[in-house]
Design an enzyme around this catalytic site. Sequence first.
Site, PDB file in Angstrom:
ATOM      1  N   LYS A   1       0.847  -1.211   0.000  1.00 45.76           N
ATOM      2  CA  LYS A   1       0.000   0.000   0.000  1.00 45.76           C
ATOM      3  C   LYS A   1       0.877   1.254   0.000  1.00 45.76           C
ATOM      4  CE  LYS A   1      -1.748   1.573   4.076  1.00 45.76           C
ATOM      5  NZ  LYS A   1      -1.427   2.978   4.376  1.00 45.76           N
ATOM      6  N   ASN A   2       1.818   1.294   0.923  1.00 42.71           N
ATOM      7  CA  ASN A   2       2.558   2.549   1.085  1.00 42.71           C
ATOM      8  C   ASN A   2       3.518   2.811  -0.073  1.00 42.71           C
ATOM      9  OD1 ASN A   2       1.125   3.140   3.346  1.00 42.71           O
ATOM     10  ND2 ASN A   2       2.668   2.434   4.788  1.00 42.71           N
TER      11      ASN A   2
ATOM     12  N   CYS B   1      -5.346   7.997   8.659  1.00 42.43           N
ATOM     13  CA  CYS B   1      -5.676   7.421   9.964  1.00 42.43           C
ATOM     14  C   CYS B   1      -5.529   8.440  11.080  1.00 42.43           C
ATOM     15  CB  CYS B   1      -4.743   6.237  10.249  1.00 42.43           C
ATOM     16  SG  CYS B   1      -5.169   4.791   9.294  1.00 42.43           S
TER      17      CYS B   1
ATOM     18  N   ASP C   1       3.481   0.317  12.397  1.00 43.12           N
ATOM     19  CA  ASP C   1       2.279  -0.242  11.754  1.00 43.12           C
ATOM     20  C   ASP C   1       2.008  -1.687  12.205  1.00 43.12           C
ATOM     21  OD1 ASP C   1       2.123   2.135  10.442  1.00 43.12           O
ATOM     22  OD2 ASP C   1       2.886   1.390   8.533  1.00 43.12           O
TER      23      ASP C   1
ATOM     24  N   ARG D   1      -9.262  -0.237   3.355  1.00 41.94           N
ATOM     25  CA  ARG D   1      -8.349   0.786   2.834  1.00 41.94           C
ATOM     26  C   ARG D   1      -6.981   0.185   2.535  1.00 41.94           C
ATOM     27  NH1 ARG D   1      -7.162   5.183   6.704  1.00 41.94           N
ATOM     28  NH2 ARG D   1      -5.435   5.097   5.263  1.00 41.94           N
TER      29      ARG D   1
HETATM   30  N1  EPU Z   1       6.518  14.035  11.523  1.00 39.58           N
HETATM   31  C1  EPU Z   1       6.626  15.370  11.843  1.00 39.58           C
HETATM   32  N2  EPU Z   1       6.716  16.280  10.826  1.00 39.58           N
HETATM   33  C2  EPU Z   1       6.699  15.911   9.520  1.00 39.58           C
HETATM   34  C3  EPU Z   1       6.582  14.551   9.197  1.00 39.58           C
HETATM   35  C4  EPU Z   1       6.491  13.626  10.228  1.00 39.58           C
HETATM   36  O1  EPU Z   1       6.626  15.759  13.014  1.00 39.58           O
HETATM   37  O2  EPU Z   1       6.793  16.787   8.658  1.00 39.58           O
HETATM   38  C5  EPU Z   1       6.400  13.040  12.607  1.00 39.58           C
HETATM   39  C6  EPU Z   1       5.025  12.384  12.587  1.00 39.58           C
HETATM   40  O3  EPU Z   1       4.088  13.157  13.308  1.00 39.58           O
HETATM   41  C7  EPU Z   1       5.289  11.048  13.205  1.00 39.58           C
HETATM   42  C8  EPU Z   1       6.710  10.726  12.731  1.00 39.58           C
HETATM   43  O4  EPU Z   1       7.278  11.963  12.343  1.00 39.58           O
HETATM   44  O5  EPU Z   1       5.300  11.161  14.604  1.00 39.58           O
HETATM   45  C9  EPU Z   1       6.785   9.739  11.587  1.00 39.58           C
HETATM   46  O6  EPU Z   1       5.998  10.194  10.509  1.00 39.58           O
HETATM   47  P1  EPU Z   1       6.259   9.778   8.994  1.00 39.58           P
HETATM   48  O7  EPU Z   1       6.314  11.032   8.199  1.00 39.58           O
HETATM   49  O8  EPU Z   1       7.417   8.854   8.943  1.00 39.58           O
HETATM   50  O9  EPU Z   1       4.948   8.985   8.653  1.00 39.58           O
HETATM   51  P2  EPU Z   1       3.996   9.179   7.422  1.00 39.58           P
HETATM   52  O10 EPU Z   1       4.790   9.394   6.198  1.00 39.58           O
HETATM   53  O11 EPU Z   1       2.926  10.133   7.759  1.00 39.58           O
HETATM   54  C10 EPU Z   1       4.067   6.650   6.757  1.00 39.58           C
HETATM   55  C11 EPU Z   1       3.029   5.594   6.505  1.00 39.58           C
HETATM   56  C12 EPU Z   1       2.392   5.199   7.822  1.00 39.58           C
HETATM   57  C13 EPU Z   1       3.471   4.728   8.782  1.00 39.58           C
HETATM   58  C14 EPU Z   1       4.598   5.776   8.919  1.00 39.58           C
HETATM   59  C15 EPU Z   1       5.770   5.302   9.741  1.00 39.58           C
HETATM   60  C16 EPU Z   1       2.277   6.135   4.290  1.00 39.58           C
HETATM   61  C17 EPU Z   1       1.191   6.640   3.426  1.00 39.58           C
HETATM   62  N3  EPU Z   1       2.037   6.117   5.587  1.00 39.58           N
HETATM   63  O12 EPU Z   1       3.354   7.734   7.339  1.00 39.58           O
HETATM   64  O13 EPU Z   1       1.532   4.135   7.511  1.00 39.58           O
HETATM   65  O14 EPU Z   1       2.894   4.528  10.059  1.00 39.58           O
HETATM   66  O15 EPU Z   1       5.075   6.149   7.624  1.00 39.58           O
HETATM   67  O16 EPU Z   1       6.343   4.160   9.196  1.00 39.58           O
HETATM   68  O17 EPU Z   1       3.306   5.709   3.802  1.00 39.58           O
HETATM   69  C18 EPU Z   1      -0.271   2.673   7.859  1.00 39.58           C
HETATM   70  O18 EPU Z   1       0.074   2.086   6.816  1.00 39.58           O
HETATM   71  O19 EPU Z   1      -1.120   2.211   8.659  1.00 39.58           O
HETATM   72  C19 EPU Z   1       0.348   3.951   8.183  1.00 39.58           C
HETATM   73  C20 EPU Z   1      -0.180   4.795   9.081  1.00 39.58           C
END
Ligand code: EPU
Length: 416
Positions: free
Chosen positions: A22-23, A116, A304, A396
Amino acid sequence: MSKLVITGRKQLAGEVPISGSKNSSVAIIPAALLGEGTTILENVPAIRDVEVFVQILEGLGVDVSMNKNTMTISPNDFSTYVTQYDLVRKLRASYYLMGVLLAKFGKAEVGLPGGCDIGPRPIDQHLKGFQALGADVSVEGGIVRLKADHLQGAPVYLDMPSVGATINIMLAASMADGTTIIENAAKEPHVVDLANFINAMGGSVHGAGTDVIRIKGTRDLRGTEHAIIPDDMESATYMMMAVATAGDVEIKGVITKHLEPVVAKLREAGADIEQNGDFIEVSGPERPKPVNVRTMPYPGFPTDAQQPLTAVLTRATGVSIVHESMYDNRLGHMNELVKMGAKARVQGKTAIIEGVPKLTGAPVTATDLRAGASLVIAGLSAEGTTEVHGFEIIQRGYEAIVDKLRSLGADVQVIE
Ligand code: EPU
């Protein structure tokens, strides 16, 4: 709202094929807009997040079609840099259109993303990266507006190894002038998959999978063919299901390297795990042993997989401590597990789970994707009937979950 009704205590057994990630898909589908000409993506999972992405692209005027798990994307005629707010807010990954549209048109208007509800999820690191490349950034009325007359490669140091920021900056930098260096980059497998895809389009990305990624921009990206990597978190979920039901499941079509942290933790919990080529066979003990875990960026134990693991640990032979270090609100599902007889309490971002011999089916609600997976795992191991409300949230991210579970011997049905 639909619900999944599970009659538990069936030991899962057999083989389950793993779908595309998915990601990875939600990063590579928008990345295909960067190239001139048609891109063909194989192994795209038929899940709701992908369906929403297709609608967003169609709204931009992009020609997209999906045949089974093959997606064809022809971005030639599109020239819109403004996305539809009602669609982008349904999907976290819609924020990748910021990097893509900025790279392609020098401007983008994208609503703040949905996804989410697992605590505050700021995007300051994404915006910091765009600014470093020379973009003006404003956020007003829930819309992010980006504008750059000229994108110029630059060094970007991330405060944390954010997956989203790493990917978004890679996307923007892929067509910028000169070289961008992302330091403290995320190392997750889908970051590497995207880098391979950009390279297949004619781009130049080096170092993906390490802390430092170098992207040399080019305006000469073209459509290509690419197969999405297998979904590590879907694999982890079926591994947990095998353990929770004391079953014996062969998980097929995986990249075992991506699952090392999950394999290590489940072995510690008493699972018997064999790996060979692209499959993993997991058999669970009658009751798992307690384990302690702290979520970490890859290659640490993934956030996750934390919620699914807690469901397994509710029936452990002792006390487990699970610390969620990435998100502020990713333990809300523990309340639902308690309704099923789990003995657990949450203190801040830590869950203390005292294993009990059995769970009992109950009506529960999925509040986010992996919470939903956790409740399905609990329902499979519980006595009696569990109703997981909010089944569409699970759809999803899990392709054909009902068919896959039935083929493993689970008693599940969907009620709309
Ligand atoms: N963060 C910040 N500022 C930013 C970006 C991130 O403070 O600009 C913080 C976030 O609040 C969080 C941490 O950094 O506490 C990690 O966030 P990250 O950006 O790595 O996560 P994401 O890109 O929003 C993706 C996956 C998530 C998965 C995380 C961590 C996608 C679409 N989503 O989210 O997947 O939990 O990386 O591996 O790729 C899921 O599949 O269930 C899911 C939530």
